[in-house]
Each structure stands twice: as structure tokens, then as C-alpha cells.
Design a protein around this motif. Structure first.
Motif, PDB file in Angstrom:
ATOM      1  N   SER A 250      21.710 109.002  65.891  1.00 62.00           N
ATOM      2  CA  SER A 250      22.179 109.783  66.305  1.00 62.00           C
ATOM      3  C   SER A 250      21.901 110.987  67.101  1.00 62.00           C
ATOM      4  N   SER A 251      21.193 110.636  67.341  1.00 62.88           N
ATOM      5  CA  SER A 251      20.388 111.430  69.051  1.00 62.88           C
ATOM      6  C   SER A 251      20.865 111.072  70.596  1.00 62.88           C
ATOM      7  N   MET A 252      22.630 111.325  70.948  1.00 64.21           N
ATOM      8  CA  MET A 252      23.207 110.716  71.320  1.00 64.21           C
ATOM      9  C   MET A 252      23.954 111.341  72.473  1.00 64.21           C
ATOM     10  N   LYS A 253      24.187 111.417  73.378  1.00 64.95           N
ATOM     11  CA  LYS A 253      25.188 112.510  74.117  1.00 64.95           C
ATOM     12  C   LYS A 253      26.608 112.755  73.706  1.00 64.95           C
ATOM     13  N   GLU A 254      27.376 111.984  73.334  1.00 60.91           N
ATOM     14  CA  GLU A 254      28.913 111.363  72.766  1.00 60.91           C
ATOM     15  C   GLU A 254      29.261 112.183  72.120  1.00 60.91           C
ATOM     16  N   SER A 255      29.667 113.149  71.754  1.00 59.70           N
ATOM     17  CA  SER A 255      30.493 114.005  70.846  1.00 59.70           C
ATOM     18  C   SER A 255      31.519 113.511  70.304  1.00 59.70           C
ATOM     19  N   ARG A 256      32.188 112.809  70.873  1.00 62.13           N
ATOM     20  CA  ARG A 256      33.288 113.515  69.695  1.00 62.13           C
ATOM     21  C   ARG A 256      33.246 111.451  69.005  1.00 62.13           C
ATOM     22  N   LEU A 257      34.074 111.250  67.671  1.00 59.50           N
ATOM     23  CA  LEU A 257      33.944 110.024  67.014  1.00 59.50           C
ATOM     24  C   LEU A 257      34.419 108.583  67.091  1.00 59.50           C
ATOM     25  N   PRO A 258      35.622 109.471  68.087  1.00 59.60           N
ATOM     26  CA  PRO A 258      35.830 107.783  68.909  1.00 59.60           C
ATOM     27  C   PRO A 258      34.701 107.181  69.544  1.00 59.60           C
ATOM     28  N   ASP A 259      34.826 107.921  70.461  1.00 59.40           N
ATOM     29  CA  ASP A 259      33.006 107.713  71.713  1.00 59.40           C
ATOM     30  C   ASP A 259      31.824 107.097  71.042  1.00 59.40           C
ATOM     31  N   VAL A 260      31.963 107.468  69.585  1.00 65.77           N
ATOM     32  CA  VAL A 260      30.732 107.393  69.188  1.00 65.77           C
ATOM     33  C   VAL A 260      31.102 105.654  68.641  1.00 65.77           C
ATOM     34  N   ILE A 261      31.942 105.647  67.702  1.00 59.08           N
ATOM     35  CA  ILE A 261      32.527 104.205  67.230  1.00 59.08           C
ATOM     36  C   ILE A 261      32.627 103.971  68.432  1.00 59.08           C
ATOM     37  N   LEU A 262      33.128 103.842  70.317  1.00 60.95           N
ATOM     38  CA  LEU A 262      32.752 102.834  70.792  1.00 60.95           C
ATOM     39  C   LEU A 262      31.747 102.761  71.505  1.00 60.95           C
ATOM     40  N   LYS A 263      31.175 102.949  71.626  1.00 59.60           N
ATOM     41  CA  LYS A 263      29.461 103.367  71.897  1.00 59.60           C
ATOM     42  C   LYS A 263      28.808 101.910  71.064  1.00 59.60           C
ATOM     43  N   LEU A 264      28.635 102.456  69.785  1.00 62.53           N
ATOM     44  CA  LEU A 264      27.531 101.484  68.550  1.00 62.53           C
ATOM     45  C   LEU A 264      28.278 100.760  68.556  1.00 62.53           C
ATOM     46  N   ASN A 265      29.217 100.537  68.590  1.00 61.74           N
ATOM     47  CA  ASN A 265      30.257  98.965  67.930  1.00 61.74           C
ATOM     48  C   ASN A 265      29.952  99.555  66.552  1.00 61.74           C
ATOM     49  N   LEU A 266      30.763 100.701  66.046  1.00 67.34           N
ATOM     50  CA  LEU A 266      30.251 100.696  64.347  1.00 67.34           C
ATOM     51  C   LEU A 266      32.237 100.228  64.172  1.00 67.34           C
ATOM     52  N   GLN A 267      31.722  99.406  62.745  1.00 65.89           N
ATOM     53  CA  GLN A 267      33.536  99.718  61.897  1.00 65.89           C
ATOM     54  C   GLN A 267      34.389 100.282  61.695  1.00 65.89           C
ATOM     55  N   LYS A 268      35.657 100.155  62.052  1.00 66.33           N
ATOM     56  CA  LYS A 268      36.108 101.728  61.868  1.00 66.33           C
ATOM     57  C   LYS A 268      36.305 102.394  60.638  1.00 66.33           C
ATOM     58  N   GLY A 269      36.957 100.629  59.612  1.00 68.31           N
ATOM     59  CA  GLY A 269      36.956 101.199  58.516  1.00 68.31           C
ATOM     60  C   GLY A 269      35.585 101.467  57.383  1.00 68.31           C
ATOM     61  N   SER A 270      34.841 101.386  58.103  1.00 67.07           N
ATOM     62  CA  SER A 270      33.588 101.810  56.905  1.00 67.07           C
ATOM     63  C   SER A 270      33.628 102.837  57.621  1.00 67.07           C
ATOM     64  N   VAL A 271      33.586 103.119  57.933  1.00 67.47           N
ATOM     65  CA  VAL A 271      33.796 105.247  59.058  1.00 67.47           C
ATOM     66  C   VAL A 271      34.335 105.935  57.997  1.00 67.47           C
ATOM     67  N   LEU A 272      35.243 105.343  58.151  1.00 73.12           N
ATOM     68  CA  LEU A 272      36.914 106.222  57.438  1.00 73.12           C
ATOM     69  C   LEU A 272      36.483 106.260  56.122  1.00 73.12           C
ATOM     70  N   ARG A 273      36.027 104.645  55.131  1.00 79.14           N
ATOM     71  CA  ARG A 273      35.540 104.804  54.029  1.00 79.14           C
ATOM     72  C   ARG A 273      34.624 105.659  53.724  1.00 79.14           C
ATOM     73  N   HIS A 274      33.353 105.777  54.221  1.00 80.15           N
ATOM     74  CA  HIS A 274      32.095 106.141  53.902  1.00 80.15           C
ATOM     75  C   HIS A 274      32.784 108.418  54.476  1.00 80.15           C
ATOM     76  N   MET A 275      33.887 108.098  55.629  1.00 78.50           N
ATOM     77  CA  MET A 275      34.087 109.927  55.574  1.00 78.50           C
ATOM     78  C   MET A 275      34.993 109.417  54.420  1.00 78.50           C
ATOM     79  N   ALA A 276      35.961 108.868  54.245  1.00 84.46           N
ATOM     80  CA  ALA A 276      36.615 109.691  52.888  1.00 84.46           C
ATOM     81  C   ALA A 276      36.077 110.318  51.543  1.00 84.46           C
ATOM     82  N   SER A 277      35.244 109.627  50.887  1.00 81.56           N
ATOM     83  CA  SER A 277      33.577 109.404  50.451  1.00 81.56           C
ATOM     84  C   SER A 277      33.192 111.035  50.212  1.00 81.56           C
TER      85      SER A 277
END
Length: 655
Positions: A250-277
Motif C-alpha cells: 500500500s505504500s507506493m507512489k501511484e494514487s490512481r487505481l488503474p495504475d496500482v492494478i497495472l503495477k502490482l499485477n492485480l486481478q481486475k475482477g478480484s478488485v471489483l468484487r472486493h470493492m463492490a462488497s
């Protein structure tokens, strides 16, 4: 039958006359034999019920030691009840006596006219009495107020002592309706180290606290007080479970969520489900007033698919949206809902604003949503009935207000960069990539092919908000879809501005308050747009006569004689009014002609110094040859003699 009725009536009369006959008559008709009781029957006559006053008897001991009951007076009964209440409170509350002592001290320390040294002594005494018991009494509505006052006025050492005692219990107090005020007061007076400790203690609990009506207030307060890194820590926890578990991520320079997903190689679907919950329970409970929630919603919409984004817009369209548009991110959500909502959802948004349009127009960000509504929604009858009518009631206040004038200026001169900052223009051009019909715009920064079409603006927190602008080759039909309305913008503008009667009311306001508006920093711009007829001369066709009246009123103000003893500056010498009149001369030939003939012809020599000289020179700088020719005959001798100096034209930097 008649004989039977008569017999029954006689029997009933006998029963009423002789109450003892009741038992005898019933016993003769009973089918079962009665059991003989061993005890003799001692039955008395039943008397009718008579209410009587209860008398309280107190036990008083006589000289012989025997107790006898005597009635108490009202005062004695009241004191007795008070003693019972006090005893009950002592049994129920462990620190009841301490709270009474603290309340007495609080009455002294909270006075405004108290000496500082005396207040410090009282606070020190209160903290000494509370020491070791602060977590136990902080949830009380009395002790909580005492602690708040102590934290506000005590020394740093005493404040640190209170902080250390409360530290293990912050999460518990964050959801208590009384202790929350103490927690917020502690945060307001906390050092940087203490604030960092508090925010770190919230780790793993931000989502659950945001769902709590009381706890969400604490999260919002901490979010406002924190720096950019601390804000990012609170937000990252709401994006993904991985970011919640691992602090280093969580301690990273990128503030926009698309940039965070791109840098950490997170699964977009997993992020969407967690945020929806996280988001859904918050929206269901209606906890939408906080800026941290607005930020999360904006980030969610930047990566959401078409279905998810449409569901969020459907949920927010209505009264909920009115509570969100007071923040920057909230106003952007409002603009997105207006642009991408269906006709039914837009109708809900407009109806939700009913009764609050005037208040919303005075907000910095609320005025942007109103500007978007008047330039997007095609149902002009609904907008006129709900929005325009409420604006007309407070038209003068809006014209003179920095934010209130924006919806009016948007109708007079749409999307003018003179009246909207680059950041505000970027907000008005926002859109959701997944809901764009033609796919011409992108909000998230994952798309690399539109770099040359993107413009980045930074807000106060230093984060980048990447916006996309339509290409020059984009067809008008595509732009119309991007704007969100199907109706021709010029027709919509004509119906809202002229058809509703708003333009006529505006001109009347300008005529009645011409001098005040000319001297005003904000009102002068509305007056200028009205006097020039608006963009495209929209007012000239139907309201030309009234515009001529306005020109004459301004010219008559300029024709007033110059008094040196007057407290007010002349309109030609005032900073704001002189510049407005100068712009009107250069833009409107009709106004320039009226002003020259009525106010300046033959009097130019007395206006050749100060701000008024710029007004005189504007006749020569006008693009209309007739206007410059009109004044050249009188002004040229003044220029030749050196009395009047033409302003030097600014050269471009590269030349």
C-alpha cells in the motif's frame, strides 16, 4: 312470549332491589349439585368501586421506639424520590460520584472569562482525578465533555497522558456516540506521531468502520487530517484484500487505481468484487456524505464494467446524490450520473434537487453539477420547473456570488474558460469509458494510445486526475453522445434561457442594479454577457429592446459628472467597472455608439488619466471601423499633444 318477557323483567327488578337474591336465583337454576364446603360462608355485600387517593406514609420512630406511619409533605416526597434516584444511579454507575465532581469542575473550566492560570489548575485537578479511569468514563456523555475541554486547553504532557490511556481503546470509542467526540478532539490536537499511530491502528478496520454510522465520521476526520501517504493507506485497504494484508504494497507512489492494478499485477475482477462488497453496504445504509467514500466511488467507476457502473449510477440517482455534490469527487460523480444516466434516472436527480437548488448553486462544486444539468438534460420543461424557477427567486444573490453565477454563465456563454478553471473544465468533460457509446473517451490510464489527447490536472492533494478530450476529427454526432443529450444544444439553451423567462429576469436585474454589478468583482461578468447578448447573440433576437435600455442605463452612469469629494469612484475610474465598459466597447458596436453619443462626446479630455483612459482608448482599438472613425476626430488631437497615451500592445514572448 309477552308473558315470558314480563316475568324476566320482574326477576331483574327483584335482583336489583335485593342483592342477596342473586345467589338464590342462580342456585335454583344450576344443573350440577354444589359441593358442601367445610368452611362456613362469610359473604359480605359487594360495594361499588370508589377511587381513592393514595397516601404515602413515612416510618417515624416515637420516643418509645415504636414505628408509626405519618403522611409526607410534597417537598419531603420529592426529596425522598431524589434520594432513591441517586442511590439507583450509584448502584448502576461505577464512577457516578467521580462524574459529579468532574461536572462541577467542568462548569468552571469551560467559562470564557476565566483566567488562564486558574483554568490550568482546574484541568490539572480533573486529569489527576481521572487518571487510570479515563477508558472507563470516556463513554459517558458527561465525562466525555469534560475530557474534550481538558484535551483542548491542557498542556502537551497532559495530552500525551490522556492519549496513552485511550490508545488501546480507540476502535471501541470510534463507534460510541459520546466517545467519538473525544476521539475527534484528540485527533485535532494530536502531534504528527500520534496521528500516524492512530491511522495505523485503523488498519484492517477501515471498511467495517465506514459501514458504521458513527465510525464513518472518525474515518472521514482522520482522512482529512492525514497527509497524502496516510490518505493512500486508508484508501488502499478498500481496494483489495492483498493491499489490506500487506502493508508494503500500500505504500507506493501511484494514487490512481488503474495504475496500482497495472503495477502490482492485480486481478481486475478480484478488485471489483472486493470493492463492490465494501461499497454496497455503505450505499444501502445511505452513508454517502464523506469524501473518502466519494474517492472510492470515483476509482470504482474508473475500472468498472458496463453493468457495474450502470448499477452504481442507478443507486445514486436521486436524493443520495444531493448529499454528495459538496465535495470535488462527489461533484464529479454527480456529473457522471447526469451524463450517463437514463432519462428516468436524470428525472430522479432533478427531482431530488427540489428545494435545494439555491443552496447547491452557492457551493463551489454543486454549481458545477447545476451547470452540467442545464447543458445536458433534454427535458427542458422539468429543468425549468425545478431548477430555473428556484434560481429566479434568488437571481440577484446568484449574480453577485462567485459560485452562484456559474449556471447562469453556462447558459449565456457555454464552457467559457474565462469563468471555469482548467480543473473545473476537466470535471465537466469527465466520462466513464465503459459507458461511452462510441468508445472515443477513456478515463483510466491503462490505455496508452490516447496519450497525446490526454491532459492531466493536479488537485490540492497532489494526485493526478487523467482526463481525455475528444479528437478534432470526432464527428458532431459522437460529441453529442459524449455530452449526454440528444437534443441540439442551441435549442436546449434557447428553451432554458429565453423560453423560461430567465433571460428577461436577468436583464431586469441588470437594469435595476447596473451600478452595483459594474463595481462588483463577479457581477460585472454576468452584466457583460447580458449586455453583449450572450454567445451567438441569443438574447438579441427576442430581447433587443431591453438590451438597448440596459446600454442606455450604463451610458447614463458614465455620463454623470465627476465629483472629487464623492466617496465612490466614478464608473469610468473604478477598477472593475472601467474594464467591463472597455470590453463592452470593443465587443458591442451598439453599446459603443450609445456610450459615445450620450456620455463621452466632447468630454474626452477630462477622462484621459487613470483607468478611464483605457475606456477612451478602447474606441480606437475597436475592430469595427465605424466606431474608431466615430471617436478619432476628437481623440487624435489629444494623442498628438501627448495628453492621451495609447496602451502598448504586448508582444509574444518568442518575438
Amino acid at each position: 312470549m309477552a308473558a315470558k318477557k314480563q316475568e324476566s323483567n320482574n326477576q331483574s327488578k327483584k335482583r336489583k332491589q335485593n342483592p342477596d337474591a342473586k345467589t338464590n336465583t342462580y342456585s335454583s337454576f344450576s344443573k350440577r349439585p354444589k359441593l358442601v364446603s367445610s368452611k362456613p360462608e362469610n359473604k359480605q355485600e359487594k360495594k361499588p368501586f370508589k377511587p381513592f387517593k393514595k397516601q404515602n406514609f413515612g416510618k417515624l420512630k416515637s420516643q418509645s421506639g415504636e414505628e408509626k406511619n405519618t403522611p409526607l409533605s410534597k417537598r419531603e416526597r420529592r426529596l425522598h424520590a431524589k434520594e432513591l434516584t441517586e442511590a439507583r444511579k450509584k448502584r448502576r454507575k461505577q464512577h457516578y460520584t467521580l462524574e459529579l465532581e468532574l461536572a462541577r469542575l467542568w462548569e468552571k473550566m469551560r467559562q470564557r472569562n476565566i483566567v488562564k492560570e486558574e483554568r490550568s489548575k482546574i484541568i490539572a485537578e480533573a486529569i489527576l482525578k481521572m487518571k487510570g479511569k479515563i477508558p472507563e468514563i470516556a463513554s459517558s456523555h458527561v465525562s466525555s465533555r469534560v475530557l474534550q475541554t481538558c484535551v483542548k486547553y491542557c498542556t502537551q504532557a497532559e495530552r500525551d497522558t490522556v492519549f496513552e490511556e485511550l490508545k488501546p481503546h480507540f476502535l471501541t470509542f470510534a463507534t460510541n456516540k459520546y466517545a467519538i467526540h473525544l476521539v475527534m478532539k484528540m485527533l485535532d490536537n494530536a502531534s504528527k506521531k500520534q496521528l500516524a499511530e492512530f491511522i495505523s491502528s485503523l488498519r484492517g478496520h477501515a471498511a467495517s468502520l465506514l459501514r458504521h454510522t458513527v465510525g464513518s465520521v472518525v474515518i472521514e476526520h482522520a482522512y482529512h487530517l492525514g497527509n497524502a501517504t496516510q490518505k493512500q493507506e486508508l484508501l488502499m485497504e478498500l481496494y483489495s484484500t492483498e493491499l489490506q494484508l500487506f502493508k508494503d504494497l500500500s505504500s507506493m507512489k501511484e494514487s490512481r487505481l488503474p495504475d496500482v492494478i497495472l503495477k502490482l499485477n492485480l486481478q481486475k475482477g478480484s478488485v471489483l468484487r472486493h470493492m463492490a462488497s465494501v461499497i454496497q453496504p455503505i450505499l444501502e445504509k445511505g452513508i454517502v456524505d464523506h469524501s473518502i467514500i466519494h474517492r472510492v466511488l470515483i476509482e470504482y467507476l474508473s475500472i468498472a464494467d458496463k453493468t457495474s457502473a450502470a448499477e452504481i449510477i442507478q443507486q445514486l440517482s436521486g436524493p443520495l446524490l444531493v448529499r454528495m455534490i459538496h465535495t470535488r469527487d462527489g461533484s464529479q460523480i454527480g456529473i457522471l450520473c447526469v451524463k450517463h444516466g437514463s432519462a428516468k434516472e436524470r428525472k430522479k436527480i432533478v427531482k431530488g434537487l427540489k428545494g435545494t437548488v439555491g443552496k447547491t448553486a452557492h457551493f463551489q462544486y454543486g454549481s458545477l453539477v447545476l451547470a452540467c444539468i442545464v447543458s445536458t438534460i433534454d427535458d427542458t420543461k422539468l429543468v425549468t420547473k425545478t431548477v430555473i424557477r428556484e434560481l429566479q427567486l434568488i437571481l440577484k444573490d446568484l449574480v453577485l456570488d462567485k459560485n452562484g453565477r456559474r449556471p447562469l454563465l453556462q447558459l449565456l456563454n457555454p464552457n467559457c474558460t474565462r469563468y471555469f478553471s482548467p480543473d473545473e473544465m476537466a470535471s465537466l468533460s469527465l466520462s466513464i469509458s465503459s459507458l461511452n457509446a462510441m468508445g472515443e473517451l477513456e478515463v483510466n490510464s491503462e490505455t496508452k494510445s490516447l496519450k497525446d489527447e490526454e491532459s492531466s490536472d493536479k488537485d490540492n492533494n497532489g494526485r493526478e486526475v487523467t482526463m481525455a478530450k475528444p479528437d478534432e476529427s470526432t464527428s458532431p454526432e459522437t460529441l453529442q453522445l459524449i455530452e449526454g443529450g440528444k437534443k441540439d444544444p442551441s435549442i436546449r439553451r434557447q428553451e432554458l434561457l429565453v423560453g423560461s423567462g430567465l433571460a428577461e429576469s436577468l436583464i431586469d436585474i441588470c437594469i435595476e442594479n447596473a451600478e452595483e454589478l459594474l463595481r462588483s468583482n463577479f457581477g460585472k461578468e454576468v452584466l457583460y454577457e447580458v449586455a453583449t447578448g450572450g454567445s451567438g447573440g441569443i438574447l438579441q433576437e427576442t430581447l433587443g429592446d431591453k438590451m438597448n435600455t440596459l446600454h442606455e442605463v450604463i451610458a447614463s452612469l458614465a455620463a454623470e459628472s465627476k465629483f472629487e469629494e464623492s466617496e465612490k469612484d466614478h464608473v469610468l475610474e473604478n477598477f472593475h467597472s472601467s474594464r467591463t465598459i472597455r470590453k463592452l466597447i470593443m465587443e458591442s458596436s451598439m453599446f459603443a455608439t450609445t456610450l459615445w453619443k450620450k456620455a463621452l462626446k466632447g468630454k474626452c479630455e477630462q477622462w484621459t488619466q487613470g483607468h478611464s483612459s483605457k475606456v477612451i482608448c478602447a474606441f480606437l482599438e475597436s475592430s469595427d471601423a465605424k466606431i474608431s472613425k466615430l471617436a478619432k476626430e476628437e481623440l487624435q488631437p489629444l494623442i498628438d499633444s501627448g495628453i492621451l497615451k495609447l496602451p502598448e500592445k504586448k508582444q509574444p514572448a518568442n518575438k
